[in-house]
Design an enzyme around this catalytic site. Structure first.
Site, PDB file in Angstrom:
ATOM      1  N   SER A   8       0.833  -1.209   0.000  1.00 20.46           N
ATOM      2  CA  SER A   8       0.000   0.000   0.000  1.00 20.46           C
ATOM      3  C   SER A   8       0.865   1.255   0.000  1.00 20.46           C
ATOM      4  O   SER A   8       0.457   2.312  -0.452  1.00 20.46           O
ATOM      5  CB  SER A   8      -0.867   0.021   1.257  1.00 20.46           C
ATOM      6  N   TYR A  39      -4.093   0.907   3.979  1.00 22.82           N
ATOM      7  CA  TYR A  39      -5.027  -0.187   3.708  1.00 22.82           C
ATOM      8  C   TYR A  39      -5.719  -0.668   4.985  1.00 22.82           C
ATOM      9  O   TYR A  39      -6.785  -1.271   4.928  1.00 22.82           O
ATOM     10  CB  TYR A  39      -4.270  -1.371   3.089  1.00 22.82           C
ATOM     11  N   GLY A  40      -5.064  -0.455   6.124  1.00 22.64           N
ATOM     12  CA  GLY A  40      -5.603  -0.966   7.390  1.00 22.64           C
ATOM     13  C   GLY A  40      -6.980  -0.437   7.733  1.00 22.64           C
ATOM     14  O   GLY A  40      -7.671  -0.982   8.586  1.00 22.64           O
ATOM     15  N   CYS A  71       2.623  -7.005   1.875  1.00 17.06           N
ATOM     16  CA  CYS A  71       1.635  -6.294   2.690  1.00 17.06           C
ATOM     17  C   CYS A  71       0.752  -7.335   3.365  1.00 17.06           C
ATOM     18  O   CYS A  71       0.083  -8.119   2.679  1.00 17.06           O
ATOM     19  CB  CYS A  71       0.796  -5.387   1.793  1.00 17.06           C
ATOM     20  N   ASN A  72       0.771  -7.351   4.687  1.00 19.28           N
ATOM     21  CA  ASN A  72      -0.063  -8.305   5.432  1.00 19.28           C
ATOM     22  C   ASN A  72      -1.549  -7.988   5.267  1.00 19.28           C
ATOM     23  O   ASN A  72      -2.374  -8.892   5.169  1.00 19.28           O
ATOM     24  CB  ASN A  72       0.271  -8.234   6.930  1.00 19.28           C
ATOM     25  N   THR A  73      -1.862  -6.695   5.248  1.00 22.58           N
ATOM     26  CA  THR A  73      -3.263  -6.268   5.181  1.00 22.58           C
ATOM     27  C   THR A  73      -3.892  -6.739   3.870  1.00 22.58           C
ATOM     28  O   THR A  73      -5.058  -7.128   3.832  1.00 22.58           O
ATOM     29  CB  THR A  73      -3.340  -4.728   5.300  1.00 22.58           C
ATOM     30  N   CYS A 185       3.090  -6.155   9.911  1.00 23.84           N
ATOM     31  CA  CYS A 185       2.852  -5.106   8.917  1.00 23.84           C
ATOM     32  C   CYS A 185       4.237  -4.762   8.402  1.00 23.84           C
ATOM     33  O   CYS A 185       5.164  -4.547   9.201  1.00 23.84           O
ATOM     34  CB  CYS A 185       2.199  -3.890   9.556  1.00 23.84           C
ATOM     35  N   HIS A 187       5.477  -2.272   7.234  1.00 27.54           N
ATOM     36  CA  HIS A 187       6.008  -0.954   7.604  1.00 27.54           C
ATOM     37  C   HIS A 187       6.815  -1.002   8.913  1.00 27.54           C
ATOM     38  O   HIS A 187       7.731  -0.209   9.102  1.00 27.54           O
ATOM     39  CB  HIS A 187       4.869   0.048   7.790  1.00 27.54           C
TER      40      HIS A 187
HETATM   41  N1  DGL Z   1       2.322  -2.463   4.892  1.00 30.47           N
HETATM   42  C1  DGL Z   1       0.980  -2.908   5.123  1.00 30.47           C
HETATM   43  C2  DGL Z   1       0.965  -4.262   5.831  1.00 30.47           C
HETATM   44  O1  DGL Z   1       1.926  -5.013   5.785  1.00 30.47           O
HETATM   45  C3  DGL Z   1       0.005  -2.023   5.838  1.00 30.47           C
HETATM   46  C4  DGL Z   1      -0.010  -0.556   5.851  1.00 30.47           C
HETATM   47  C5  DGL Z   1      -1.375   0.032   5.587  1.00 30.47           C
HETATM   48  O2  DGL Z   1      -2.210   0.177   6.498  1.00 30.47           O
HETATM   49  O3  DGL Z   1      -1.620   0.321   4.428  1.00 30.47           O
HETATM   50  O4  DGL Z   1       0.000  -4.640   6.413  1.00 30.47           O
END
Ligand code: DGL
Length: 280
Positions: A8, A39-40, A71-73, A185, A187
């Site tokens: 994201s 994305y969260g 990205c986990n989300t 996440c 990030h």
């Molecule tokens: N980097 C994204 C993850 O691994 C999430 C960040 C977001 O909220 O977009 O979940």
């Protein structure tokens, strides 16, 4: 071999870096849906539709041999659907709950993630499957991915603010305490030093990026016989869905990751309302 790394925002750089180190011959393309960040906060159905549609445009644009959803989300929501929709192999990033369950000695660990990732059925199933004997706290942290983005732009993150955000991940109970925190996440590993500094006691922060890079290398080795390699350009491509503004600190970071600047902007993905209003 062309590998597309998607997130994201810029959190996926925590995965991009070890992939680049492990596969120096591959052409890497990084794509961030920064028009949709974070994305969260999105409603699941809307987010899933957006990612599936955006992936069609990115595959058309980058023609990847492998896609890494860094990205986990996104992965906990649409990995299966992406695999069912497009023929290219997808490698996802999902909470490292299995790893934490294997390594936690106190059997108390926490998962730091976006509100979206902790709400996913996928995440709850990982806990039920791999950590039935552990006390697992799933903590959706609002705003932490945004702090990581700010850090990349040169903003100093206050220790007290961060300590307050992550405090609920640290529990003590009957002689034991949390000894492991999964960074679920992409990030969050960008703030590893700050997180270690803000933790009330030392824990094992799990960053799955190296393991994901290994997985990418494995898939790349398996398909490389069938894939014609193009000459590798000096710099990697970076694609955003909206402008990133002028920021010298960020430009330097992106150059250090080997990206050609200015980034390419994929038009047509900026929405009027970036999310459904859930704060964080
Ligand atoms: N980097 C994204 C993850 O691994 C999430 C960040 C977001 O909220 O977009 O979940």
């Amino acid at each position: 071999m062309r590998i597309l790394v998607f997130d994201s925002g810029l959190g996926g750089l925590s995965v991009f870096a070890p992939v680049r180190a492990l596969l120096p011959q591959a052409q890497l393309i990084y794509a961030a849906d920064n028009a949709g960040f974070p994305y969260g906060r999105w409603r699941e159905d809307e987010l899933a539709g957006r990612i599936v549609d955006l992936m069609a445009a990115l595959i058309e644009e980058a023609k990847p041999d492998i896609v890494v959803i860094a990205c986990n989300t996104a992965s906990t929501l649409v990995l299966k659907r992406l695999r069912n929709t497009y023929p290219v192999p997808f490698i996802g990033t999902v909470p490292a709950i299995k790893v934490a369950a294997k390594s936690s000695r106190s059997r108390m660990f926490s998962v730091l993630a976006t509100p979206g990732t902790v709400a996913r059925v996928y995440t709850k199933e990982l806990v039920a499957r791999f950590a039935p004997d552990c006390r697992v706290k799933l903590l959706g942290v609002r705003g932490l991915a945004g702090l990581a983005e700010a850090r990349l732009r040169g903003v100093e993150i206050g220790r007290d603010h961060l300590a307050k955000l992550i405090a609920p991940a640290f529990d003590e109970a009957a002689g034991g305490r949390t000894d492991t925190v999964v960074l679920a996440c992409t990030h969050y590993p960008l703030l590893m030093a700050e997180l270690e500094n803000a933790a009330p006691w030392p824990v094992n922060f799990i960053d799955p990026a190296a393991a994901i890079a290994q997985q990418v290398a494995k898939v790349a080795a398996a398909i490389s016989r069938d894939v014609e390699g193009d000459a590798k350009p000096e710099e990697s491509r970076i694609i955003f869905t909206s402008g990133i503004g002028e920021n010298a600190a960020l430009a330097n970071k992106l150059k250090a990751h080997g990206f050609a600047l200015p980034p390419q902007i994929l038009p047509g993905w900026v929405r009027g309302r970036a999310h459904d209003g859930i704060s964080g």
